[in-house]
Design an enzyme around this catalytic site. Structure first.
Site, short mmCIF file in Angstrom:
data_model
loop_
_atom_site.label_atom_id
_atom_site.label_comp_id
_atom_site.label_asym_id
_atom_site.label_seq_id
_atom_site.Cartn_x
_atom_site.Cartn_y
_atom_site.Cartn_z
CE1 TYR A 406 19.96 106.54 19.72
CE2 TYR A 406 22.09 107.43 19.12
CZ TYR A 406 21.26 106.35 19.34
OH TYR A 406 21.74 105.08 19.17
CD GLU A 407 23.91 110.71 23.91
OE1 GLU A 407 24.07 111.76 24.57
OE2 GLU A 407 23.73 109.61 24.46
N GLY A 408 21.83 114.99 20.88
CA GLY A 408 21.94 116.29 20.22
C GLY A 408 22.18 116.07 18.74
#
Length: 597
Positions: A406-408
């Site tokens: 997550y967060e890219g």
């Protein structure tokens, strides 16, 4: 020493690659003010007294427990550290808010809930909301009275956020937007009171909306069963002709991507901070185990194989911490610079995060991979016991894995790192071409075998300068050769990104060691020097390998041979006894029975 002038000497984003950094101007964790250390200690105490004793109950998703703990954290001021006092926060600086993320990072699922609440749950409204929206929502989010969540991901759009299918249409009377669609993997989704939700107005204008629990047509699915972070509420959100008041449009219609991507910049750095906090805790658990577990009539901490693992854990944590707070200070300085220039508080924060978006992406990758390494080695140190749920290291191992997604994803962040550098070079924000041309000239010249300079850190500084030349040579040649096609060569871009990450970390570690030696003397800094020299020695081989893999992908013949010779020259370091340096590093950690800093 004199007084520091860090604000005026901060490098712009990406400039570390083409300009020399000075240790004197570098913020290091040893520079924390007393108040900042107190905040960090308060976070540790909160985890030890409120969270860790009930961690198994949290993992069972006991109703009301997680929201109650989030509210308690709010009552202690831990949710509103970076929120202005006028909106119910503490109005502290960026370094302090980063310290809170680190300090609460070792709380397993609780850390995820708090990070989501204070980051993606609160910041979109704080940064982009109208005064009325901030007054209504941020004041309650700052204290924990209301909990926040964020709805961006959909079943068919993860990394491709702009491919979202959720729609919004203004009602005939203009009073409401009607939302239809679904969101998935929503952290805090099961108990949040307010959500930032992204949808396309009329099917094409990507926009953000503030949605409250209880809005007509808004429902949620059951809790997801996950590999790790089991205590983190994760649900799907459903919008079926959901009525959202027109005044709850967040920011401008069609400008939702600005909100989504700017929030991610800060989120990436804060994720690194939380991962660092978790890594320190996991390191402590493993070191303590190694000091008590006996095999062959001695504790396993006495074995070289275990010492090697403990040392590598310590090296990665210390280096990650060095890079994180170096960047956090740059962001803090930029905020003040923009505010001094007359920018409003929120624009200053966003501008500072955008300036250092490259570094935030690198930190996200490195921080999440450091934590993964630390918990993996932690399980190995525990042996068979590490595979048992009775030992908390198994939970740390499972919970860590999500951070690389997550967060890219880390792949997306690697690609972004190089993409942002190249775009800034094209816009004239970063003189990459001038620096690359200088390296090309150096390649053609007779090698410099050194002047015999025996000033402190001469070899280490030369090594880091060489790493930068290796990046500039490889990236410059790849761009020249592939031109617009480089976007499709993701393998090459990721190799270059890895070269950059290793180099930024090596330089950050070196600058911290140099500053500490300057303040305390070399004899008092053996631990820090051992870490720095070991990391640089290892980084040389890694950068050489990444560079070779990139060059061999696009060059051939004489050009390839010349570049590989240049790469060898730029990554050449003196022989170094890594076994002995690691034994000294491990000895300190074993003696302290934890990660000490």
């Amino acid at each position: 020493m004199g007084t520091t002038t860090q604000t005026t000497n901060s490098l712009k984003g990406g400039q570390w690659l083409v300009k020399e950094s000075l240790s004197f101007d570098t913020f290091v964790p040893e520079d924390y003010k007393e108040e900042q250390q107190m905040v960090k200690d308060m976070c540790a105490a909160f985890l030890d007294t409120e969270v860790l004793p009930v961690i198994d109950r949290i993992d069972k998703l006991e109703p009301g427990l997680m929201p109650g703990l989030v509210k308690k954290a709010g009552e202690q001021g831990l949710l509103g550290v970076s929120i202005p006092e006028s909106l119910g926060g503490l109005g502290k600086d960026f370094i302090t808010s980063t310290l809170v993320n680190e300090g609460l990072g070792g709380g397993f699922s609780f850390s995820v809930a708090v990070a989501a609440h204070t980051g993606i749950g609160t910041l979109p409204i704080l940064y982009f909301g109208t005064e009325a929206q901030k007054e209504k929502y941020v004041t309650k989010l700052a204290t924990g009275e209301w909990k926040g969540a964020y709805g961006l991901t959909e079943p068919n759009s993860g990394s491709d956020a702009l491919g979202a299918k959720t729609t919004a249409k203004l009602s005939a009377d203009g009073k409401n937007y009607i939302l239809n669609g679904q969101k998935c993997w929503i952290t805090n989704g099961g108990f949040a009171d307010v959500y930032t939700v992204f949808a396309k107005i009329d099917g094409d204008k990507f926009s953000a909306f503030i949605v409250e629990r209880g809005f007509e047509g808004f429902t949620q699915g059951p809790e997801e069963h996950k590999m790790g972070i089991k205590g983190s509420s994760t649900v799907q959100l459903y919008f079926q002709d959901c009525k959202v008041p027109a005044e709850n449009l967040l920011g401008e219609a069609g400008k939702g991507h600005i909100i989504a991507f700017n929030i991610l910049n800060i989120g990436r750095l804060k994720l690194c901070a939380a991962a660092l906090g978790a890594a320190k805790r996991a390191a402590g658990i493993s070191i303590e185990y190694a000091n008590t577990r006996e095999q062959f009539k001695t504790v396993i901490a006495n074995f070289g194989a275990i010492k090697n693992k403990i040392a590598d854990i310590g090296i990665k944590i210390w280096v990650c911490e060095s890079s994180l707070y170096r960047t956090a200070k740059w962001i803090d300085d930029k905020e003040h610079e923009l505010m001094d220039a007359g920018k409003p508080f929120y624009e200053a924060l966003l501008g500072a995060a955008e300036e250092y978006a490259i570094e935030c992406a690198m930190l996200k990758v490195f921080g999440s991979e450091v934590l993964d390494f630390v918990v993996d080695e932690g399980v190995q140190i525990h042996g068979g016991n590490g595979f048992s749920d009775e030992y908390i290291i198994s939970k740390a191992y499972r919970d860590s894995r999500i951070n690389r997604i997550y967060e890219g994803t880390n792949e997306i962040n690697r690609l972004l790192t190089v993409d942002m550098v190249l775009k800034r070079a094209m816009k004239g924000r970063l003189d990459l071409m001038g620096a690359a041309m200088s390296v090309q000239k150096e390649l053609m010249a007779i090698p410099d075998f050194g002047s015999g300079d025996d000033a402190p850190f001469t070899k280490e500084k030369k090594a880091v300068a060489g790493f930068k030349k290796a990046i500039l040579m490889t990236a410059g040649a790849a761009v020249q050769k592939l031109m617009a096609r480089i976007e499709g060569e993701q393998e090459i871009l990721m190799h270059i990104a890895d070269m950059a990450i290793e180099t930024f970390n090596a330089e950050s570690a070196l600058l911290r060691a140099m500053k500490l030696v300057d303040q305390r003397g070399e004899a008092a800094c053996q631990f820090e020097l051992d870490i720095t020299r070991t990391y640089i020695y290892d980084a040389a081989d890694k950068i050489n390998k990444f560079g070779k893999d990139a060059i061999n992908s696009f060059a051939e013949g004489d050009e390839q041979r010349m570049m590989l010779l240049g790469l060898k020259r730029f990554t050449k370091v003196d022989s170094f006894n890594g076994k002995e340096s690691r034994r000294r590093i491990a000895a300190k950690l074993i003696r302290e029975n934890k990660y000490p800093l």
